[in-house]
Scaffold this active site. Structure first.
Site: not given
Ligand code: TEU
Ligand code: CA
Length: 533
Positions: A100, A202, A261, A320-321
């Site tokens: 990642d 990311d 992403e 994971h989000d």
């Molecule tokens: O996520 C980007 C993203 O779109 C998220 O921030 C989303 O908007 C949010 O989680 C909604 O709750 C990536 C990663 O997957 C995330 O874990 C990171 O926090 C973020 O980028 C910053 O690097």
């Protein structure tokens, strides 16, 4: 694209959140030797690629998504040696590693930023995005952080603002600076030379912002960030050139893979995928979808038609989000809806992504204010409880702490681990885990499920999603009942003809009789059939 088996296209990718997978040394945090120790489980599950969320040194404001060194391993996860061992051990079992890369921003503790903020003249200054206050004072423009509040943080020492799309501890890099770009290309090389086969980028379409720093125009929305059209702070045309450069670089390594992403509007994803661009980009439309055949069908249609003919789709239901599908769709402790979702994920035309624990139907843990780790949760409690719920320790067995750690886990284990765990589900032929295993095996044995074209059989599905996957010598029919009520699928003469074999079903042992042009389906039934030609 080659016709022989290609891991990232024909196989299945599994996302590991390393803090939560398996803890080998009892400090409560999952680690690299922990992943290596569980490779046999993953090989037995049948996955081809392991995407590991960030493992680089990080102060963990955003749990690894704030990187303070791109070319090292955080000691909490192990050593570089541990990483090399993992790559080799995975490879021995036919699995590739996907790292990642978080290249839009660094941690504010990264030595580059520590230097950059020291003076306006510092050599690293221009590695980040600095702006003067507006004449008369105030922020340079109206840009907001998606994690809340303005995207501009004032740094008193030098009297300028720096820009951050995420937490203020995650300053965005200045990708317009050629030195930044060159350094990042070297990060790809560094890991590819170590045998890494793929990269997940990311928020890749966030690398560039408008060169003139124009205000975003307003639009209707609830909170600050949503009350703007994000036309100037993300997804700028300059990104295409970088995507092409990345592709040329990784193409020097055999069978490499890059998945981006896509940040914000999912329609943008398709623009970045192609033979001289990324191999894939996430389209999260399904990830937020309710349990609805119609909604999924629309998402499939949009993704299939949006992508160029040479581009390859991918599908993802969990990450994971976001709250897990098991939390959103599971009815009590029943998993029948999760089997329907799994069958869809693993029979569509496109690379399936599985998020650790999805295969045993792990539910989100319930978060109390005191235990929150994710800063979003601390800030927005109780409206948004943060993302910890879907990041709980993997449930391996009914041993204490679900067999995840000998110590105290960094997030609590879900109390249902006593019976919802890998060990129990491996022993139960009817479990969700064994259903995932059967589907993955079936996909691997069935070229039509890997490469076959997608053809819908239902055009306005209410509760029934049915489609064919077809190659020149095989047709596979997938029928998924999204409702708890029995339903009938009406088939045309072309479908009715021929000898159908039963490949997999959640309910029946014998192939159905389709000669009358009807396939009756029990509530939440998954039925997968195949015939020659
Ligand atoms: O996520 C980007 C993203 O779109 C998220 O921030 C989303 O908007 C949010 O989680 C909604 O709750 C990536 C990663 O997957 C995330 O874990 C990171 O926090 C973020 O980028 C910053 O690097
Ligand atoms: Ca550990």
């Amino acid at each position: 694209m080659s016709d022989s088996y290609l891991w990232w296209r024909d196989g299945v990718i599994y996302q590991i959140y390393p803090r939560s997978f398996y803890d080998s040394n009892g400090d409560g945090i999952g680690d690299l030797p922990g992943i290596t120790a569980r490779l046999d489980y993953l090989a037995d599950l049948g996955v081809d690629g392991l995407w590991i969320s960030p493992i680089y040194p990080s102060p963990d404001v955003d749990f690894g998504y704030d990187v303070s060194n791109y070319k090292d391993i955080d000691p909490k996860f192990g050593s570089m040696r541990d990483f090399e061992d993992l790559v080799a051990a995975a490879r021995q079992r036919g699995m590739r590693i996907i790292l990642d890369l978080v290249l839009a921003h660094t941690s504010d503790q990264h030595p580059w930023f520590v230097e950059a903020r020291q003076s306006r003249e510092n050599e690293r200054r221009d590695w980040y995005i600095w702006r003067d206050p507006k004449p008369g004072g105030g922020r340079p423009n109206n840009w907001e952080s998606i994690f809340g509040g303005p995207a501009w943080e004032f740094d008193p020492l030098t009297g300028q603002y720096y820009y951050h799309m995420f937490y203020k501890q995650q300053p965005d890099l200045n990708w317009r600076n050629p030195a930044v770009r060159a350094e990042m290309m070297d990060v790809f090389r560094f890991w590819a030379d170590k045998g890494v086969s793929g990269f997940r980028l990311d928020v890749f379409n966030n690398y560039f912002k408008d060169a003139q720093f124009r205000d975003n125009p307003p639009r209707f929305g609830l909170r600050g960030f949503d009350r703007q059209h994000h036309i100037y702070d993300t997804n700028q045309p300059e990104m295409i050139g970088v995507v092409q450069q990345i592709r040329r670089l990784v193409d020097a390594y055999p069978e490499s893979y890059v998945v981006g992403e896509t940040f914000m509007n999912q329609e943008w994803a398709a623009d970045y995928v192609g033979e001289d661009k990324l191999h894939a980009a996430f389209n999260f439309e399904m990830l937020g979808s309710p349990f609805s055949a119609r909604k999924y069908f629309r998402a499939i249609q949009r993704w299939e038609s949006g992508l160029a003919e040479t581009a390859w789709p991918n599908y993802v239901l969990n990450n994971h989000d976001n709250p897990r599908t098991a939390t959103r769709f599971g009815r009590g402790e029943r998993d029948e809806r999760l089997k329907v979702a799994a069958a869809m994920l693993l029979t569509l035309r496109g690379t399936p992504f599985i998020y650790y624990g999805e295969e045993i139907g792990m539910r989100d843990i319930r978060i109390t204010r005191k235990m929150i780790q994710d800063p979003i949760g601390k800030r927005y409690w109780p409206f948004h409880k943060g993302r910890d719920g879907c990041r709980a320790p993997m449930q391996w067995s009914s041993d204490p702490q679900a067999g995840f750690t000998g110590g105290t886990p960094w997030l609590p284990v879900h109390p249902d681990y006593l019976w919802r765990n890998v060990e129990r589900q491996l022993a139960d032929p009817d479990s969700l885990l064994n259903f995932y295993k059967r589907l993955i095996r079936l996909r691997r044995q069935t070229p039509a499920l890997q490469r076959g074209m997608f053809q819908a059989l239902t055009f306005d599905p209410r509760s029934l999603l049915a489609y064919q996957r077809q190659t020149s010598d095989q047709t596979v029919l997938v029928a998924l009942n999204f409702s708890r009520r029995p339903l009938r699928l009406f088939l045309g003469p072309a479908t009715t003809r021929g000898e159908w074999a039963l490949l997999l079903s959640s309910h029946r042992q014998e192939p159905p009789d389709l000669t009358q042009g009807v396939l009756p389906l029990a509530g939440y039934e998954v039925c997968i059939l195949a015939k020659a030609g």
